[in-house]
Design an enzyme around this catalytic site. Structure first.
Site, mmCIF file in Angstrom:
data_model
loop_
_atom_site.group_PDB
_atom_site.id
_atom_site.type_symbol
_atom_site.label_atom_id
_atom_site.label_comp_id
_atom_site.label_asym_id
_atom_site.label_seq_id
_atom_site.Cartn_x
_atom_site.Cartn_y
_atom_site.Cartn_z
ATOM 1 N N SER A 73 6.138 88.440 71.453
ATOM 2 C CA SER A 73 5.580 87.166 71.905
ATOM 3 C C SER A 73 6.591 86.026 71.877
ATOM 4 O O SER A 73 6.377 84.998 72.512
ATOM 5 C CB SER A 73 4.371 86.778 71.044
ATOM 6 O OG SER A 73 4.736 86.671 69.677
ATOM 7 N N ASP A 366 1.923 77.128 66.813
ATOM 8 C CA ASP A 366 0.693 77.747 66.329
ATOM 9 C C ASP A 366 1.000 78.506 65.043
ATOM 10 O O ASP A 366 1.968 78.199 64.360
ATOM 11 C CB ASP A 366 0.048 78.640 67.403
ATOM 12 C CG ASP A 366 0.935 79.810 67.836
ATOM 13 O OD1 ASP A 366 1.905 80.121 67.114
ATOM 14 O OD2 ASP A 366 0.669 80.417 68.887
ATOM 15 N N HIS A 369 4.424 80.748 66.100
ATOM 16 C CA HIS A 369 5.406 80.449 67.134
ATOM 17 C C HIS A 369 5.903 79.008 67.078
ATOM 18 O O HIS A 369 5.121 78.091 66.839
ATOM 19 C CB HIS A 369 4.798 80.726 68.517
ATOM 20 C CG HIS A 369 4.278 82.124 68.657
ATOM 21 N ND1 HIS A 369 2.932 82.411 68.517
ATOM 22 C CD2 HIS A 369 4.912 83.298 68.898
ATOM 23 C CE1 HIS A 369 2.767 83.727 68.678
ATOM 24 N NE2 HIS A 369 3.950 84.278 68.905
#
Length: 405
Positions: A73, A366, A369
């Site tokens: 991600s 978040d 990240h």
């Protein structure tokens, strides 16, 4: 306000669990066999290249003809939009500060590091490269590179599987071999090999093997492997996959180390950190893994002729930002811009109502990240070590400038 937030969360959850039908075109249960026979079949096609439509590789003024990305991600630009998974960033506020101000599947409020490395005229000078599942499969769409990264992916095949579908490291390398074969059939073996050998490959994976496997003690792994042994297992797997990529003519490779997830809002919340202090037991594992990876890259550089492989220590670069946050313009080093709970680390960012107004003052976007602002700084360091040295034995700029030698 509370009712609207609940409605928003419910609608996003439904769209996450039941995404667009196109996602069902890819099965997580597919398995790929990657070995010498497959490599030979890719490099030596059964049909003559001259019998197919000839497509010449581009002749750009950039420092590399293409950028290929393998990872999780941290560099996913939209792969998981097409999968049945809870790991999705296809809704606001993700992407609110991106060039289009719309969600793209990037797990960030804006750009991810590879965007700053590739889509900048003074750097690689390439257009945004598409996700593998987000393009039509035409060579013209992939000639400047492809992003295979998938949120939730790990070095271990099953890491992150509790979130739903994802494309593991092994599967992403298989996707690259498919791309390479298309290049061979379209432009011929020699030109395809030349394109790949001069392109930059960016590998950023491994953090999910801790977040979704080791730290969750899946399959009782903590009793089977001490952290050092687990790190050795992961590093040896990466070692073999880099050699597999080398057999497919990959010569320029950036291998990213792991970030200090012990400082991530999720673990500050889970471990009930006092005063936002990082969880050192987690960061110690990351340090050990990065140490092993840096040593391994040095060994591979000597073992593989004509290769240019660099290791960039995300831990060093990230800790420099955290420790010197005021110099970089960050006010909050512990809480996420978007989320719920203490440090906003309990729940993933699901609604714009959960987000702060100005992400540029936050280090974390978040649970796990970083913000666009942090990604820009890290990209600076990967490119030329502008803020702090984190790449060894050279930075990306130095590596691509070696192409004439």
């Amino acid at each position: 306000m509370a009712l609207n937030l609940l409605v928003s969360l419910f609608s996003i959850l439904i769209s996450t669990i039941f995404p667009q039908p196109r996602a069902l075109q890819y099965s997580q249960h597919d398995r790929f066999a990657f070995g010498p026979n497959l490599i030979h079949s890719i490099i030596t096609p059964t049909s003559s290249p001259t019998s197919s439509t000839s497509i010449s590789p581009p002749q750009p003024s950039s420092l590399a003809p293409a950028l290929f990305i393998i990872g999780d991600s941290s560099v996913d630009c939209g792969t998981n939009n097409f999968l049945v998974t809870m790991a999705r960033a296809d809704h606001l506020p993700y992407g609110r500060d991106f060039d289009t101000h719309r969600p793209t599947g990037r797990f960030c409020n804006g750009r991810i590091p590879v965007d700053y490395l590739g889509n900048v005229a003074l750097r690689l000078g390439l257009p945004f490269v598409p996700s593998y599942l987000g393009q039509n499969g035409n060579v013209e769409d992939m000639i400047h590179g492809v992003n295979y990264a998938s949120a939730g992916a790990g070095i271990i095949f099953t890491s992150g599987s509790e979130l739903g579908q994802h494309i593991s490291l092994l599967e992403q390398i298989q996707q690259f071999t498919d791309t390479y074969q298309q290049f061979i059939l379209s432009m011929g073996e020699h030109r395809a090999a030349d394109l790949i050998s001069n392109s930059v490959f960016y590998l950023s994976i491994g953090i999910n093997d801790y977040i979704h496997y080791y730290l969750r003690n899946v399959s009782n792994v903590q009793n089977l492997y001490l952290p050092w042994s687990f790190n050795q297992f992961l590093a040896s797997t990466i070692w073999q996959q880099i050699k597999n990529l080398y057999d497919l003519n990959v010569r320029k490779l950036v291998v990213m180390g792991l970030a200090p997830i012990g400082c991530a809002p999720h673990y500050l919340w889970q471990y009930r950190s006092e005063n936002g202090e990082c969880i050192e037991s987690i960061n110690d594992m990351v340090r050990e893994f990065n140490f092993l990876m840096r040593y391994m890259i040095e060994e591979l550089g000597e073992e593989l002729p004509d290769s240019n492989i660099i290791f960039c220590d995300m831990f060093e670069g990230s800790m420099d930002i955290i420790k010197n946050h005021e110099n970089y313009g960050f006010n909050d080093t512990t809480a996420a811009c978007c989320g719920l709970g203490e440090y906003r680390g309990w729940i993933l960012c699901l609604s714009s109502q959960m987000a702060c107004s100005n992400a540029s003052t936050y280090i974390w976007w978040d649970q796990f990240h970083p913000t666009d602002a942090v990604n820009a700084i890290l990209a600076d360091n990967v490119w030329n070590g502008l803020h702090t040295k984190m790449c060894y034995p050279m930075n990306l700029k130095e590596m691509v400038l070696l192409k004439e030698n």
